[in-house]
Structures are given as C-alpha cells and as structure tokens.
Write an enzyme that holds these catalytic residues in place. Structure first.
Site, PDB file in Angstrom:
ATOM      1  N   ASP A   1      -2.267  10.590  -2.636  1.00  0.00           N
ATOM      2  CA  ASP A   1      -2.587   9.517  -3.585  1.00  0.00           C
ATOM      3  C   ASP A   1      -2.839  10.066  -4.980  1.00  0.00           C
ATOM      4  O   ASP A   1      -2.669   9.368  -5.971  1.00  0.00           O
ATOM      5  CB  ASP A   1      -3.793   8.722  -3.094  1.00  0.00           C
ATOM      6  CG  ASP A   1      -3.369   7.856  -1.929  1.00  0.00           C
ATOM      7  OD1 ASP A   1      -3.346   8.357  -0.791  1.00  0.00           O
ATOM      8  OD2 ASP A   1      -2.997   6.693  -2.178  1.00  0.00           O
TER       9      ASP A   1
ATOM     10  N   ALA B   1       0.867   5.126  -2.172  1.00  0.00           N
ATOM     11  CA  ALA B   1       0.830   5.394  -3.610  1.00  0.00           C
ATOM     12  C   ALA B   1       2.121   5.000  -4.357  1.00  0.00           C
ATOM     13  O   ALA B   1       2.043   4.268  -5.351  1.00  0.00           O
ATOM     14  CB  ALA B   1       0.479   6.868  -3.838  1.00  0.00           C
TER      15      ALA B   1
ATOM     16  N   ARG C   1       0.844  -1.193   0.000  1.00  0.00           N
ATOM     17  CA  ARG C   1       0.000   0.000   0.000  1.00  0.00           C
ATOM     18  C   ARG C   1       0.882   1.247   0.000  1.00  0.00           C
ATOM     19  O   ARG C   1       2.098   1.153   0.157  1.00  0.00           O
ATOM     20  CB  ARG C   1      -0.924   0.000   1.227  1.00  0.00           C
ATOM     21  CG  ARG C   1      -0.134  -0.275   2.517  1.00  0.00           C
ATOM     22  CD  ARG C   1      -0.631   0.383   3.721  1.00  0.00           C
ATOM     23  NE  ARG C   1      -0.570   1.813   3.646  1.00  0.00           N
ATOM     24  CZ  ARG C   1       0.540   2.543   3.789  1.00  0.00           C
ATOM     25  NH1 ARG C   1       1.737   1.984   3.998  1.00  0.00           N
ATOM     26  NH2 ARG C   1       0.499   3.863   3.717  1.00  0.00           N
TER      27      ARG C   1
HETATM   28  O1  MRU Z   1      -4.925   3.143   1.932  1.00  0.00           O
HETATM   29  P1  MRU Z   1      -3.440   3.375   1.940  1.00  0.00           P
HETATM   30  O2  MRU Z   1      -2.776   2.903   3.173  1.00  0.00           O
HETATM   31  O3  MRU Z   1      -2.789   2.888   0.665  1.00  0.00           O
HETATM   32  O4  MRU Z   1      -3.317   4.967   1.923  1.00  0.00           O
HETATM   33  C1  MRU Z   1      -2.037   5.511   1.846  1.00  0.00           C
HETATM   34  C2  MRU Z   1      -2.038   6.989   1.925  1.00  0.00           C
HETATM   35  O5  MRU Z   1      -3.052   7.640   1.969  1.00  0.00           O
HETATM   36  C3  MRU Z   1      -0.687   7.638   1.841  1.00  0.00           C
HETATM   37  O6  MRU Z   1      -0.668   8.805   2.610  1.00  0.00           O
HETATM   38  C4  MRU Z   1      -0.383   7.988   0.386  1.00  0.00           C
HETATM   39  O7  MRU Z   1      -0.553   6.869  -0.443  1.00  0.00           O
HETATM   40  C5  MRU Z   1       0.991   8.514   0.225  1.00  0.00           C
HETATM   41  S1  MRU Z   1       2.220   7.293   0.585  1.00  0.00           S
HETATM   42  C6  MRU Z   1       3.724   8.019   0.349  1.00  0.00           C
END
Ligand code: MRU
Length: 337
Positions: free
Chosen positions: A234, A50, A48
């Site tokens: 994201d 982004a 997980r």
């Molecule tokens: O649902 P997730 O855990 O994938 O959400 C991740 C986030 O919201 C992060 O803050 C985002 O992807 C940036 S990671 C560098």
C-alpha cells in the site's frame, strides 16, 4: 491471456465497480455518481487494493466535477470534495496519488481530466504486466527453472488493480509459463481478502491452490513447504520499508527465519519517497466489529475491545526484493527505492 475480470471502469458517466464485499457469493456491479458514493465504496472496501484505489481516486475527480456542475458548487466546495476523496483511506498512497495525477488537468476542462484518468487506468494494467514478467524472471533465476510453490497474503490480483495484478500477477505469469506447482493463499483475517477474493481469482484462472488460515503460514514456511512468498504493498517508503495488509509482517519474519525469498511487488506509484521510514506511515485503524463479528454474527462477547490495524509495516531488512514495472530493487544488495 488478458484478464477477464472487470474490477473498475468508466461507463455512461459513472464509475462502475465490481462490489468486492459481495464476492465470492455474488458478482454485482455498482455505478457511482456522487462523491459520497465514491467515498462510501472506498471505505467499505467495495473497491480496494492500492492500484484500484488510485484509479478510483482519479475517476472520483471526474465525478466531483460532474456533481459540482449539476449542483453549482463553488470552487472551494469542489476542492473540499476532491480532498475528501483523497483522504478516504490513508495508508494506500495510490489513492492520493491518483487524485493528484488528474487534478492538474482541471484547468484544461473535464474532458482532459477524464482522459488523464483513463490513461492512468491503462498504464496500471501495462505496469502489472511488466512487474509480472520481471518478478517471474527473478524467481526462476533465483530458485531454478522449475514449478514453484508460492505463498501470498491478501488479494493483489485483477480485483486489486485494473487487471492482471501485482504479486498475484507474478503468480499468473508463472502459471502461464507452466511454473506454478501450487499457491498457498492466506485467508487474510479479518475481512478475508485471501479467502473471498484471491481464492476466487485463482479458481477462475485454474491455478492450483490451497487456502490456509493466517496462523498456519509460519508453519508452512518453516517446514519447507514454500519456495518463496510474494505480497503487494500500500506504500513503500524511501528506506524500503513496506506497508501492506495486516499479517504481511508475520509472513516476512517466517521467510527470514526459513531463509526463503520474500518479495514485495508494487508499481512505482506505490513508492512514496517523501516518507523516510515505515514508522512514519499512517496506518488505518478499523472498527471493532470487523473482529468481533463474522458476516454480522457475533463471535466475541458484547463490548469486546479490539486491536484492528488494517496494515502492518515490514522493515526493509526482511524484504528480499521490491519488484516494480521499472526494475527489481535487490534490497539485500543495498538497492533501495
Ligand atoms: O484493505 P485492502 O483490501 O485495500 O488491502 C489491500 C492490500 O493490502 C493489498 O495487498 C495492497 O493494496 C496491494 S494490492 C495490489
């Protein structure tokens, strides 16, 4: 100091990921060899964040090519399977971007696709280091060259990337410069990426921190405990609006009320200029049981309906700056991406 945490890598023709659903209680790696396995790992958040999703998508194309060769898929089937990876999670643009970056090499053969995926992973790490430097410089210039107390939401560290991190990467850089007094890490309901993952990374790095319930962030910010807040993203769109983990908007609003900086730190690959405004971003909705249960134990009456968006959108007017590996966009000076 390079990141010691290995989140995602290619080994023995498999995509090997650290299963983030098991942290912090157990550190287990899973080797993925089929498209279904890649999609399941993405959807249950074993991998997980982004930028890590971008790398998983890129290696996912190699897995589709290998599985297609083993099972004699037609060209149409291969493209359908690659498309299933592309849309496995809709909000983080990096997933579709990662798939798109390497599929252009398919005509040149599997080795070239793998090479492109490996390059993408390496570029992500270098981008993180650059964002960390730019973000740390900006904060120290803005707030004075002194140890800072920073608040962050969700997990944006080595676990969410190929190493080092975005917003958490800025925090690590500041720690290396002796400029972190304390980090306030939001627990990040409902899946606790802050409690399970960010706290684990901060402890691993020896960075002083406190964990707080998401509901305590506004109190901490408006009572003067926090110098600035940093999050990842994201998807950042053309007008500067940024989608990130649910709860980010509340942090931004509190920072605006307290007149302290609110930074979004994300690679250029997270900037999607094809989307005009935040209201056009597809927000992933997740299942009721993430809210009605805790570790499989019911915490709400059976049949309770929920509102469980995985992400929210922070309008650009509440964002001080966007830090990418290329530059710092000062939103308040009208510099939108
Ligand atoms: O649902 P997730 O855990 O994938 O959400 C991740 C986030 O919201 C992060 O803050 C985002 O992807 C940036 S990671 C560098």
């Amino acid at each position: 100091m390079a990141s010691a945490i290995k989140t995602i890598e290619w080994a023995d023709d498999r995509l090997v990921i650290l299963d983030q659903t098991l942290l912090p209680n157990s550190e287990e790696y899973v080797a993925l060899a089929t498209v279904d396995e890649v999609i399941a790992a993405i959807q249950r958040l074993a991998v997980r964040g982004a930028p890590a999703l971008g790398v998983a998508g890129a290696y996912g194309v190699v897995i589709a090519l290998d599985q297609g060769a083993r099972e004699n898929w037609s060209e149409t089937r291969l493209l359908d399977e690659i498309n299933r990876i592309r849309v496995a999670r809709p909000t983080a643009v990096n997933l579709a971007w990662g798939v798109g970056q390497v599929e252009g090499f398919m005509a040149q053969g599997r080795a070239e696709v793998l090479r492109a995926a490996q390059q993408l992973a390496q570029d992500d790490y270098l981008a993180n280091r650059e964002m960390a430097r730019l973000g740390a410089d900006w904060l120290l210039a803005k707030l004075g060259d002194r140890p800072l107390t920073l608040l962050t939401h969700c997990n944006t560290g080595s676990l969410a990337t190929t190493g080092w991190g975005t917003a958490l990467g800025v925090i690590r850089e500041l720690h290396e410069r002796g400029k972190i007094k304390e980090v306030f890490a939001d627990e990040t309901r409902p899946l606790l990426q802050g409690a399970r993952l960010t706290a684990w990374e901060l402890a691993h790095e020896g960075i002083p921190f406190r964990l707080l319930p998401d509901g305590a962030a506004a109190m901490a910010i408006t009572t003067g405990l926090i110098d600035a807040a940093l999050i990842g993203a994201d998807r950042v769109v053309a007008n500067g609006d940024a989608a990130n983990k649910i709860g980010s908007l509340g942090v931004a609003l509190a920072c605006t009320a307290a007149q302290i900086p609110f930074l979004v730190v994300a690679p250029e690959s997270t900037v999607d200029r094809s989307v005009a405004t935040g209201s056009d971003i597809h927000i992933e909705m997740r299942k009721d049981d993430e809210v009605t249960q805790m570790a499989g134990v019911p915490t709400a009456p059976v049949g309770t309906r929920t509102y469980n968006p995985a992400f929210d959108v922070t309008p650009h007017k509440y964002i001080s700056v966007l830090v990418t590996e290329k530059r710092v966009y000062d939103y308040q000076a009208g510099q939108l991406p």
